[in-house]
Design a protein around this motif. Structure first.
Motif, PDB file in Angstrom:
ATOM      1  N   SER A  15     -24.939  -7.983   8.620  1.00  0.00           N
ATOM      2  CA  SER A  15     -25.791  -8.646   9.611  1.00  0.00           C
ATOM      3  C   SER A  15     -26.282 -10.000   9.110  1.00  0.00           C
ATOM      4  O   SER A  15     -27.013 -10.693   9.817  1.00  0.00           O
ATOM      5  N   ILE A  18     -23.618 -13.030   2.852  1.00  0.00           N
ATOM      6  CA  ILE A  18     -22.272 -12.816   2.294  1.00  0.00           C
ATOM      7  C   ILE A  18     -21.484 -11.810   3.140  1.00  0.00           C
ATOM      8  O   ILE A  18     -20.292 -12.010   3.417  1.00  0.00           O
ATOM      9  N   ARG A  38     -29.465  -3.475   9.377  1.00  0.00           N
ATOM     10  CA  ARG A  38     -30.640  -2.853  10.013  1.00  0.00           C
ATOM     11  C   ARG A  38     -31.123  -3.646  11.206  1.00  0.00           C
ATOM     12  O   ARG A  38     -31.837  -3.134  12.053  1.00  0.00           O
ATOM     13  N   ASN A  39     -30.749  -4.924  11.258  1.00  0.00           N
ATOM     14  CA  ASN A  39     -31.285  -5.816  12.290  1.00  0.00           C
ATOM     15  C   ASN A  39     -30.258  -5.989  13.417  1.00  0.00           C
ATOM     16  O   ASN A  39     -29.202  -6.598  13.230  1.00  0.00           O
ATOM     17  N   ASP A  66     -29.876   2.160   7.965  1.00  0.00           N
ATOM     18  CA  ASP A  66     -30.277   1.841   6.591  1.00  0.00           C
ATOM     19  C   ASP A  66     -29.358   2.601   5.632  1.00  0.00           C
ATOM     20  O   ASP A  66     -29.198   3.818   5.783  1.00  0.00           O
ATOM     21  N   VAL A  67     -28.785   1.880   4.667  1.00  0.00           N
ATOM     22  CA  VAL A  67     -27.861   2.549   3.730  1.00  0.00           C
ATOM     23  C   VAL A  67     -28.573   3.543   2.807  1.00  0.00           C
ATOM     24  O   VAL A  67     -27.925   4.324   2.119  1.00  0.00           O
ATOM     25  N   ASN A  93     -21.568  -4.206   0.206  1.00  0.00           N
ATOM     26  CA  ASN A  93     -22.263  -5.486   0.057  1.00  0.00           C
ATOM     27  C   ASN A  93     -23.772  -5.374   0.245  1.00  0.00           C
ATOM     28  O   ASN A  93     -24.523  -6.145  -0.352  1.00  0.00           O
ATOM     29  N   TYR A 161     -33.894  -5.166 -10.356  1.00  0.00           N
ATOM     30  CA  TYR A 161     -32.680  -5.578  -9.640  1.00  0.00           C
ATOM     31  C   TYR A 161     -31.561  -5.845 -10.661  1.00  0.00           C
ATOM     32  O   TYR A 161     -30.417  -5.418 -10.477  1.00  0.00           O
ATOM     33  N   LYS A 165     -28.027  -3.826 -10.763  1.00  0.00           N
ATOM     34  CA  LYS A 165     -26.698  -4.431 -10.676  1.00  0.00           C
ATOM     35  C   LYS A 165     -25.891  -4.129 -11.955  1.00  0.00           C
ATOM     36  O   LYS A 165     -24.661  -4.020 -11.895  1.00  0.00           O
ATOM     37  N   VAL A 194     -26.366 -17.864  -4.311  1.00  0.00           N
ATOM     38  CA  VAL A 194     -25.660 -18.139  -3.051  1.00  0.00           C
ATOM     39  C   VAL A 194     -26.721 -18.403  -1.976  1.00  0.00           C
ATOM     40  O   VAL A 194     -27.727 -17.677  -1.907  1.00  0.00           O
ATOM     41  N   THR A 196     -28.335 -17.819   0.993  1.00  0.00           N
ATOM     42  CA  THR A 196     -28.425 -16.779   2.045  1.00  0.00           C
ATOM     43  C   THR A 196     -29.907 -16.482   2.303  1.00  0.00           C
ATOM     44  O   THR A 196     -30.789 -17.084   1.700  1.00  0.00           O
ATOM     45  N   THR A 201     -34.911 -11.047   3.038  1.00  0.00           N
ATOM     46  CA  THR A 201     -34.560  -9.624   3.135  1.00  0.00           C
ATOM     47  C   THR A 201     -35.311  -8.832   2.064  1.00  0.00           C
ATOM     48  O   THR A 201     -35.685  -7.683   2.268  1.00  0.00           O
TER      49      THR A 201
HETATM   50  P1  NDP Z   1     -28.836 -11.307   2.806  1.00  0.00           P
HETATM   51  O1  NDP Z   1     -30.251 -10.905   2.735  1.00  0.00           O
HETATM   52  O2  NDP Z   1     -28.468 -12.554   3.541  1.00  0.00           O
HETATM   53  O3  NDP Z   1     -27.967 -10.103   3.350  1.00  0.00           O
HETATM   54  C1  NDP Z   1     -28.191  -8.808   2.870  1.00  0.00           C
HETATM   55  C2  NDP Z   1     -27.530  -7.852   3.810  1.00  0.00           C
HETATM   56  O4  NDP Z   1     -27.735  -6.520   3.311  1.00  0.00           O
HETATM   57  C3  NDP Z   1     -28.143  -7.924   5.198  1.00  0.00           C
HETATM   58  O5  NDP Z   1     -27.126  -7.758   6.157  1.00  0.00           O
HETATM   59  C4  NDP Z   1     -29.106  -6.748   5.203  1.00  0.00           C
HETATM   60  O6  NDP Z   1     -29.275  -6.180   6.479  1.00  0.00           O
HETATM   61  C5  NDP Z   1     -28.360  -5.756   4.328  1.00  0.00           C
HETATM   62  N1  NDP Z   1     -29.264  -4.769   3.758  1.00  0.00           N
HETATM   63  C6  NDP Z   1     -30.209  -4.957   2.814  1.00  0.00           C
HETATM   64  N2  NDP Z   1     -30.850  -3.809   2.576  1.00  0.00           N
HETATM   65  C7  NDP Z   1     -30.297  -2.886   3.398  1.00  0.00           C
HETATM   66  C8  NDP Z   1     -30.536  -1.525   3.643  1.00  0.00           C
HETATM   67  N3  NDP Z   1     -31.479  -0.842   2.975  1.00  0.00           N
HETATM   68  N4  NDP Z   1     -29.777  -0.875   4.558  1.00  0.00           N
HETATM   69  C9  NDP Z   1     -28.827  -1.536   5.254  1.00  0.00           C
HETATM   70  N5  NDP Z   1     -28.552  -2.831   5.077  1.00  0.00           N
HETATM   71  C10 NDP Z   1     -29.289  -3.495   4.160  1.00  0.00           C
HETATM   72  O7  NDP Z   1     -28.372 -11.436   1.275  1.00  0.00           O
HETATM   73  P2  NDP Z   1     -26.973 -11.766   0.593  1.00  0.00           P
HETATM   74  O8  NDP Z   1     -25.922 -11.971   1.586  1.00  0.00           O
HETATM   75  O9  NDP Z   1     -27.258 -12.820  -0.385  1.00  0.00           O
HETATM   76  O10 NDP Z   1     -26.728 -10.411  -0.209  1.00  0.00           O
HETATM   77  C11 NDP Z   1     -25.522  -9.670  -0.127  1.00  0.00           C
HETATM   78  C12 NDP Z   1     -25.218  -9.064  -1.480  1.00  0.00           C
HETATM   79  O11 NDP Z   1     -25.011 -10.119  -2.425  1.00  0.00           O
HETATM   80  C13 NDP Z   1     -26.343  -8.195  -2.041  1.00  0.00           C
HETATM   81  O12 NDP Z   1     -25.790  -7.035  -2.613  1.00  0.00           O
HETATM   82  C14 NDP Z   1     -26.958  -9.080  -3.117  1.00  0.00           C
HETATM   83  O13 NDP Z   1     -27.539  -8.324  -4.130  1.00  0.00           O
HETATM   84  C15 NDP Z   1     -25.739  -9.842  -3.602  1.00  0.00           C
HETATM   85  N6  NDP Z   1     -26.032 -11.095  -4.299  1.00  0.00           N
HETATM   86  C16 NDP Z   1     -26.620 -12.160  -3.655  1.00  0.00           C
HETATM   87  C17 NDP Z   1     -26.865 -13.335  -4.336  1.00  0.00           C
HETATM   88  C18 NDP Z   1     -27.502 -14.541  -3.710  1.00  0.00           C
HETATM   89  O14 NDP Z   1     -27.842 -15.494  -4.444  1.00  0.00           O
HETATM   90  N7  NDP Z   1     -27.678 -14.593  -2.403  1.00  0.00           N
HETATM   91  C19 NDP Z   1     -26.520 -13.476  -5.777  1.00  0.00           C
HETATM   92  C20 NDP Z   1     -25.900 -12.316  -6.339  1.00  0.00           C
HETATM   93  C21 NDP Z   1     -25.668 -11.184  -5.620  1.00  0.00           C
HETATM   94  P3  NDP Z   1     -30.541  -6.540   7.442  1.00  0.00           P
HETATM   95  O15 NDP Z   1     -30.813  -7.999   7.270  1.00  0.00           O
HETATM   96  O16 NDP Z   1     -30.005  -6.189   8.803  1.00  0.00           O
HETATM   97  O17 NDP Z   1     -31.636  -5.669   6.974  1.00  0.00           O
END
Ligand code: NDP
Length: 272
Positions: A15, A18, A38-39, A66-67, A93, A161, A165, A194, A196, A201
């Motif tokens: 949603s 990445i 979730r959104n 929710d995962v 992811n 965190y 990881k 990255v 985002t 979140t």
């Molecule tokens: P975002 O917050 O943009 O996206 C996170 C996504 O994960 C959203 O779609 C969110 O859904 C979903 N999510 C989070 N918690 C839950 C949950 N409990 N149940 C279901 N869905 C969930 O972050 P990123 O795209 O940056 O993150 C994606 C991955 O990349 C993560 O695993 C993060 O740890 C990893 N990462 C990110 C980095 C960065 O700098 N951005 C660096 C290194 C790793 P919703 O919004 O609908 O709740």
């Protein structure tokens, strides 16, 4: 024909960020997709992006949940099979940190933060894989976990965190070693910073976000590549790792995608 046409992928956390970029790239390559988050509103935006990228509406399954909820994890795997009849790729992811803005560092941060962080970033993946593996075995498919550069041994503002990881990296190795015997390849991509919504979140307010963006702008100057990553940068690596025709030989690896940040950290730590 593209490797992914007629293939079926689940991308958790699609949603936003990445996961969203990855889903759009799979859609462009002709894959059928289950997207989750979730959104509802932001997941619908991802759905639109996938259609814009070339997917047909009937080739996208959109599920909210929710995962951390085992029933939801079972449901999105089962519904994927009911709709598409197979599963070829699982991208784990969805992930989040719990930022502590009270100034507490290290293990001063509450244990409840640890529990939440491990639940989202590690336990949920074990859970989802248990449901998905029998189907991935049939398709000789692939699992790609999204870990982090932060799993490496250096001090982090979000220590639990970083620990989660690091555990995920070990989970990738353990799963890769056992699942390759059943024909499933498991790898991870470990992004650096990255751009985002990750901090939002993970509980940051708008003010905190603005502060972090300023810090990030300074931080970007220290990245050897000269910029932070884009969600698409990571999505492309995920597709590469999921594509047996490109990366069959890679098994149990973590691909660090950080523009050289870790390299720089190690040089700085040696005062070079
Ligand atoms: P975002 O917050 O943009 O996206 C996170 C996504 O994960 C959203 O779609 C969110 O859904 C979903 N999510 C989070 N918690 C839950 C949950 N409990 N149940 C279901 N869905 C969930 O972050 P990123 O795209 O940056 O993150 C994606 C991955 O990349 C993560 O695993 C993060 O740890 C990893 N990462 C990110 C980095 C960065 O700098 N951005 C660096 C290194 C790793 P919703 O919004 O609908 O709740």
């Amino acid at each position: 024909m593209n490797f992914f046409s007629e293939k079926v992928a689940i991308v958790t956390g699609s949603s936003n960020g990445i996961g969203r970029a990855t889903a759009a790239l799979f859609a462009k390559e002709g894959a059928k997709l289950t997207i989750t988050g979730r959104n509802e509103e932001t997941l619908a935006e991802t759905h639109k992006l996938c259609i814009d990228a070339g997917a047909k509406g009937e080739d996208i399954l959109q599920l909210i949940g929710d995962v951390r909820d085992a029933a939801f994890c079972e449901q999105f795997v089962r519904k994927t099979i009911e709709k598409f009849g197979q599963l070829d790729v699982l991208v784990n992811n969805a992930g989040a940190a719990v930022f502590d803005f009270t100034g507490k560092t290290g293990i001063e941060q509450p244990l409840s933060n640890y529990d939440t962080t491990i639940d989202v970033n590690v336990r949920s993946i074990i859970r989802i894989c248990k449901f998905a593996v029998p189907h991935l075995e049939k398709s000789k498919g692939a699992i790609v976990n999204v870990s982090s550069m932060g799993s490496s041994p250096f001090i982090s503002p979000v220590p639990y965190y970083a620990m989660a990881k690091a555990a995920l990296d070990q989970l990738t190795v353990q799963m890769a070693g056992t699942l390759i015997k059943r024909g499933i390849r498991v790898n991870s991509v470990n992004p650096g910073a990255v751009a985002t919504n990750f901090a939002v979140t993970s509980g940051a307010t708008k003010d905190m976000m603005e502060q972090m963006m300023d810090t990030m702008a300074d931080y970007a100057k220290t990245i050897p590549l000269g910029r932070t990553g884009l969600p698409e940068d990571i999505g492309k690596i995920i597709l590469f790792l999921a594509d047996r025709s490109q990366s069959e030989i890679i098994i149990g690896q973590r691909i660090v995608a950080d523009g050289g940040t870790l390299l720089m950290n190690s040089l700085l730590s040696q005062n070079i």
